[in-house]
Design a protein around this motif. Structure first.
Motif: not given
Ligand SMILES: CC(C)(COP(=O)(O)OP(=O)(O)OC[C@H]1O[C@@H](n2cnc3c(N)ncnc32)[C@H](O)[C@@H]1OP(=O)(O)O)[C@@H](O)C(=O)NCCC(=O)NCCS
Length: 353
Positions: A21-25, A49-56
């Motif tokens: 998380t970043d600032a709770g998000r 393992v799946g749903s691997v994702c990072t906010d751009p």
């Protein structure tokens, strides 16, 4: 994704989802499901393992990498021998995730299905009727262990792997004969025939093939692509003369977590293949750190065979259609390993994440 992958995003199993998380998000996520599978009479535990994702905005800082590493450690601690990852990326390759496994894809044109439907009927499986379908799985030699509640959720979401689809029950006078899970028809690259992809099947293969024209008519399809185990002789025979097939590895990549545990779990099968006495003479050891298996060594009476790349050691244990690291090995140990291996892998089917 919660709608499409109800078992991964189960509110009662939130520990399967790990985030930064970043600032709770939440900014990065990796999902892992632990499952027990039975394969040719042996049981082992695997991590999917799946749903691997990072906010751009948070990419390229190692967040997904750290979460995959975390998944590896937690899965190994929970007793998993293998990890299946639904994707091909350097992120996974760097961690020893490679193609492996021996499967087939049969290509069937509806116009070639000339056997009479012969009194068979077809209906879609619903959460209310999925108990009958689940019973057909009990007789399958390779399957994920699922309970009724989980299977009902998989049926209710109307997804087959990562596409909209359904599960169909083939019956004769109300008696379940076979079942298959298939997506909705879609044209191939360049506008090929409308094809239904079957990702999971159980029961009588002959009944299933005879019932395919009913599904084609109902869904408006010209062809089927059927994913199956390489060892499924009943399907091979039921389709002979009318299809061509391709060999393929497992969808996604496979990462060995604990080769010694895998070997131990499959000892009953290996003993049948090579005899208990030969099995007793082979020792298996791996060089690993917390995150990766670096080398795998088989030893028997002074003979040694070492595989020291992820591609080689994974293909040696689990097979690969084109990569056969044992093929040039000579000697009695190599002869025995040729008979003992490869070990089977499970197909994802509805357990895809
Ligand atoms: C794929 C995805 C999850 C990667 O997320 P991420 O948090 O950026 O992943 P990481 O930072 O751990 O790794 C990304 C790259 O940055 C590099 N990296 C990691 N930390 C770094 C750092 N401190 N400095 C520079 N580069 C770094 C990694 O080596 C990696 O390179 P690689 O792809 O060549 O292996 C992200 O791009 C994404 O969400 N994509 C869309 C969804 C998707 O495709 N998911 C995968 C389905 S299989």
């Amino acid at each position: 994704m919660g709608v499409d992958y109800p078992l991964l995003y189960d509110p009662h199993r939130l520990e399967q989802l790990r985030i930064f998380t970043d600032a709770g998000r939440p900014v990065s996520l990796v999902g892992t499901i632990l499952s027990d599978v039975t394969l040719l009479g042996c049981q082992t535990r695997i991590a999917s393992v799946g749903s691997v994702c990072t906010d751009p905005r948070a990419r390229g800082h190692g967040l997904a990498g750290q979460l995959v590493d975390d998944a590896v450690q937690r899965a190994a601690e929970a007793g998993a021998s293998l990890m299946l990852i639904s994707g091909h990326r350097t992120l996974y390759a760097r961690r020893g995730g490679v193609e492996a496994g021996l499967f087939r894809r049969y290509h069937v044109f509806v116009r070639d299905l000339t056997s009479p439907t012969d009194g068979l009927t077809l209906r879609t499986v619903t959460p209310e009727t999925c108990d009958q379908a689940l019973r057909l799985f009990e007789a399958e030699p390779a399957r994920f262990r699922r309970d009724l509640a989980d299977y009902a959720k998989q049926i209710a979401c109307e997804r087959v792997m990562n596409r909209p689809g359904h599960t169909w029950l083939v019956e004769r006078q109300g008696r379940p004969m076979a079942l298959f899970s298939a997506d909705h028809p879609r044209a191939g690259d360049g506008g090929g025939p409308a094809t239904i992809q079957i990702r999971e099947l159980a029961g009588c293969r002959l009944s299933l093939i005879r019932a395919l024209p009913l599904a084609a008519r109902e869904l408006g399809a010209d062809a089927f692509a059927i994913d199956a185990y390489e060892f499924d002789r009943s399907l091979e025979e039921a389709l002979k003369d009318i299809v061509r097939w391709d060999s393929m590895p497992h969808t996604g990549v496979v990462k060995l977590l604990d080769p010694a545990r895998l070997w131990r779990d499959f000892k009953p099968l290996i003993a049948e293949r090579i005899g208990a006495e030969a099995l007793g003479r082979i020792s298996v050891r791996s060089e690993s750190d917390d995150l990766r298996v670096h080398a795998l060594t088989f030893e028997m009476g002074g003979e040694i065979l070492t595989f020291d790349s992820p591609e080689d050691l994974t293909a040696a244990l689990l097979g690969h259609p084109n990569h056969k690291p044992l093929i040039n090995a000579r000697g009695s140990l190599a002869d025995i390993l040729h008979k003992a291996l490869p070990l089977p892998l499970p197909m994802y089917g509805l357990n895809y994440v």
